[in-house]
Enzyme design. Structure first.
Site, PDB file in Angstrom:
ATOM      1  N   GLU A  16      32.243  19.455 -38.069  1.00 24.89           N
ATOM      2  CA  GLU A  16      33.171  19.516 -39.205  1.00 24.89           C
ATOM      3  C   GLU A  16      32.785  20.620 -40.187  1.00 24.89           C
ATOM      4  OE1 GLU A  16      34.041  15.689 -40.969  1.00 24.89           O
ATOM      5  OE2 GLU A  16      34.612  16.593 -42.870  1.00 24.89           O
TER       6      GLU A  16
ATOM      7  N   LYS B 204      32.016   7.083 -44.857  1.00 27.26           N
ATOM      8  CA  LYS B 204      32.132   8.135 -43.845  1.00 27.26           C
ATOM      9  C   LYS B 204      31.575   9.436 -44.411  1.00 27.26           C
ATOM     10  CE  LYS B 204      34.302  11.431 -41.237  1.00 27.26           C
ATOM     11  NZ  LYS B 204      34.416  12.866 -41.472  1.00 27.26           N
TER      12      LYS B 204
ATOM     13  N   ASP C 238      19.529   8.087 -32.118  1.00 23.94           N
ATOM     14  CA  ASP C 238      20.689   7.316 -31.658  1.00 23.94           C
ATOM     15  C   ASP C 238      21.656   7.117 -32.826  1.00 23.94           C
ATOM     16  OD1 ASP C 238      22.441   5.319 -30.872  1.00 23.94           O
ATOM     17  OD2 ASP C 238      20.918   4.103 -29.885  1.00 23.94           O
TER      18      ASP C 238
ATOM     19  N   HIS D 251      37.567  22.967 -48.380  1.00 19.43           N
ATOM     20  CA  HIS D 251      37.645  22.658 -46.963  1.00 19.43           C
ATOM     21  C   HIS D 251      38.460  23.727 -46.235  1.00 19.43           C
ATOM     22  CE1 HIS D 251      37.073  19.611 -43.872  1.00 19.43           C
ATOM     23  NE2 HIS D 251      38.232  19.998 -43.406  1.00 19.43           N
TER      24      HIS D 251
HETATM   25  C1  MEV Z   1      35.594  13.902 -45.047  1.00 23.40           C
HETATM   26  O1  MEV Z   1      34.965  14.133 -43.807  1.00 23.40           O
HETATM   27  C2  MEV Z   1      34.766  12.984 -45.921  1.00 23.40           C
HETATM   28  C3  MEV Z   1      35.425  12.557 -47.236  1.00 23.40           C
HETATM   29  O2  MEV Z   1      36.679  11.943 -46.944  1.00 23.40           O
HETATM   30  C4  MEV Z   1      34.486  11.573 -47.890  1.00 23.40           C
HETATM   31  C5  MEV Z   1      35.072  10.878 -49.101  1.00 23.40           C
HETATM   32  O3  MEV Z   1      36.294  10.755 -49.204  1.00 23.40           O
HETATM   33  O4  MEV Z   1      34.247  10.434 -49.936  1.00 23.40           O
HETATM   34  C6  MEV Z   1      35.705  13.736 -48.118  1.00 23.40           C
END
Ligand code: MEV
Length: 435
Positions: free
Chosen positions: A93, A277, A293, A391
Site C-alpha cells: 500500500e 486496520k 506470522d 494518498h
Molecule cells: C488505510 O489503509 C488506513 C486508514 O483507513 C486508517 C484509518 O482510517 O484510521 C486511513
C-alpha cells in the site's frame, strides 16, 4: 546469515536520513547498508532478487511453484527508548512508509516513543469433553499443577535452560456449550525468543494423556491460543501542540480532531475496525519483513480489541495535564526471532540485521511503536484535510511508473495528475507522450 565473514552491524546508527526518498532503490539500499554497517552480501539479500532460493522456499511450504514479490521499504526517523531504528517494512500500500516516517520525525522531536512489554508468555489450550463434573475436574487439574508443568517442560529442555518453559496452568470452565460442559486447561509457557507455536503445541499434546487420566475426561483439541494476552507489547508517544501544528491547523485543533477521531473508534465497531486496520498498516509490514506470522498477530490483535465484549480501538489518544497529545497502544505481539521463516528466509535475517534487536520482546515493542506511529498518521490526516491528497500523490507515482515514466518524469507526471485530481494510467500516458 549467508557467507563466511560475519560483520556485526552497529545498533548506534542515526535513523534520521535526509533525502532518502529522492534516491533510487539501489542508492537507498546502499545508504541504509552504509548507515547500519551491512556487508555487501547482507545488502544484496535486501535487494530481494534471488534472496529466497527456490530450494529454501520449497522446504518452507508445499507444492512450491515460485516466489511472490512485494516491495520492501525502510521507515526512517524512529527513536524508541532513546535508540534510533531504521524499520524495514514489506507492504503493497502506498503512503504507509511515508506516513510512518513522517510521524516518527514529529515524535522524534518530542523525545520519540517509549515502549515496554510483558514476558513472552504464550497460552496452549487442552480441551476436555465428556465430563459431568467440570468443577471437580478443575480442582483435580489444579492439584496436579506441578506434575503437568513438569511433563510440559520435559518437551523442551533447551527452552528451560534459556530461562523459559511452562510456568503455570489455568483451568477454564464452560458449563454450557452446544456440545455440553467443557473444561479447558491452559499451559502458560514462556517461549523466550521464539514465536512459540510449535513449542506450546508440542507441550499441549504431551500433557493430554496425563490430563485424561487425572480427570477421566476425553481430550479433543490441543493447540495454542492466538489471543496471546500474556504476551503484550506497549508503546507510548507524547507530542506537544507545537510539534503537531501545520500551516493550516494549530496544534490544539489537531489534538481536538485526533481525540474526536479516537473517541468514535472507542465506541463504534465500524470505525474501530478501520482505525485498527490503520494500526495494523504499521505492524503487519514489519511482521512480514521479519518473517513472522502476520495471521497470528492479526488474530491476536482483533481478539484483544474485542476483549471487553465490544470490539473497540486498540489505541488510546488523550490530552495530558500540560496540553500535550498522548498516544498509547497495547496489544498481543507473538513475534519471534528464532525459528520459522525468521530463521530460514535469508532476507528476513538481513532485515533483522538492520533492526539490530536483541530479543523478541524488543522486536515486538519496536513493531508496536510503528503501529502507533501509523495510527497517528491516519488520525492526523483524517482529523484535518483527509487522507486522499497525500494518498493520491503517492498513488500517482505508481500510476506514472505503470505508464512507463522513469527518473524525473515520475514526479512530474505524478504531481500534474495529483493536482488535476485525475490519477489514471491513460492520463499518465497522455502526459508522458506530451513530454
Ligand atoms: C488505510 O489503509 C488506513 C486508514 O483507513 C486508517 C484509518 O482510517 O484510521 C486511513
Amino acid at each position: 546469515m549467508s557467507g563466511t565473514e560475519q560483520k556485526q552491524p552497529s545498533a548506534n546508527y542515526n535513523s534520521r536520513v535526509e533525502g532518502l526518498r529522492d534516491l533510487s532503490p539501489d542508492e537507498r539500499r546502499a545508504k541504509i547498508a552504509g548507515i547500519v554497517g551491512l556487508t555487501s552480501e547482507q545488502s544484496d539479500l535486501l535487494r530481494g532478487v534471488e534472496a529466497l532460493p527456490l530450494h529454501i522456499a520449497d522446504g518452507m511450504i508445499e507444492n512450491v511453484i515460485g516466489n511472490f514479490e512485494l516491495p520492501m521499504g525502510v521507515a526512517s526517523n524512529f527513536t524508541i527508548n532513546g535508540r534510533d531504528y531504521l524499520i524495514p517494512m514489506v507492504v503493497e500500500e502506498p503512503s504507509v512508509i511515508a506516513a510512518a516516517s513522517y510521524m516518527a520525525r514529529i515524535a522524534r522531536g518530542c523525545g520519540g516513543f517509549t515502549t515496554s512489554s510483558s514476558q513472552p508468555i504464550m497460552r496452549a489450550q487442552v480441551q476436555l469433553t465428556g465430563l459431568t463434573d467440570p468443577f471437580g475436574a478443575r480442582a483435580k487439574l489444579l492439584g496436579a499443577r506441578d506434575e503437568i508443568v513438569e511433563k510440559a517442560n520435559e518437551q523442551d529442555k533447551l527452552l528451560v535452560s534459556l530461562g523459559g518453559g511452562c510456568q503455570d496452568i489455568e483451568v477454564h470452565i464452560f458449563e454450557d456449550t452446544p456440545a455440553g460442559p467443557m473444561v479447558v486447561l491452559h499451559l502458560l509457557v514462556d517461549v523466550r525468543d521464539a514465536m512459540g507455536a510449535n513449542t506450546v503445541n508440542t507441550m499441549a499434546e504431551a500433557v493430554a494423556p496425563m490430563v485424561e487420566t487425572i480427570t477421566g475426561g476425553k481430550v479433543r483439541m490441543r493447540i495454542l491460543s492466538n489471543l496471546a494476552d500474556r504476551r503484550l507489547a506497549r508503546a507510548r508517544v507524547e507530542l506537544t501542540p507545537q510539534a503537531l501544528a501545520t500551516k493550516d491547523f494549530t496544534g490544539e485543533e489537531m489534538i481536538d480532531g485526533i481525540l474526536e477521531a479516537c473517541a468514535l473508534a472507542i465506541v463504534d465497531p465500524y470505525r474501530a475496525a478501520t482505525h485498527n486496520k490503520g494500526i495494523m498498516n504499521g505492524i503487519d509490514p514489519v511482521v512480514v519483513a521479519t518473517g513472522n506470522d502476520w495471521r497470528a498477530i492479526e488474530a491476536g490483535a482483533h481478539a484483544w480489541a474485542a476483549q471487553s465484549g465490544r470490539y473497540t480501538s486498540l489505541s488510546r489518544w488523550e490530552r495530558d495535564g500540560s496540553g500535550n497529545l498522548v498516544g498509547t497502544l497495547e496489544l498481543p505481539m507473538a513475534m519471534g526471532l528464532v525459528g520459522g521463516a525468521t530463521k530460514t528466509h535469508p532476507a528476513a535475517r538481513a532485515v533483522l540485521d538492520i533492526l539490530q534487536v536483541k530479543s523478541a520482546q524488543e522486536l515486538a515493542e519496536v513493531t508496536t511503536a510503528v503501529g502507533l506511529a501509523q495510527n497517528m498518521a491516519a488520525l492526523r490526516a483524517l482529523a484535518t484535510e483527509g487522507i486522499q491528497r497525500g494518498h493520491m500523490a503517492l498513488h500517482a507515482r505508481n500510476i506514472a511508473i505503470l505508464a512507463g515514466a522513469t527518473g524525473e518524469q515520475i514526479s512530474q507526471i505524478a504531481s500534474e495528475m495529483a493536482q488535476a485530481k485525475d490519477v489514471r494510467v491513460d492520463r499518465a500516458n497522455e502526459i508522458l507522450s506530451r513530454m
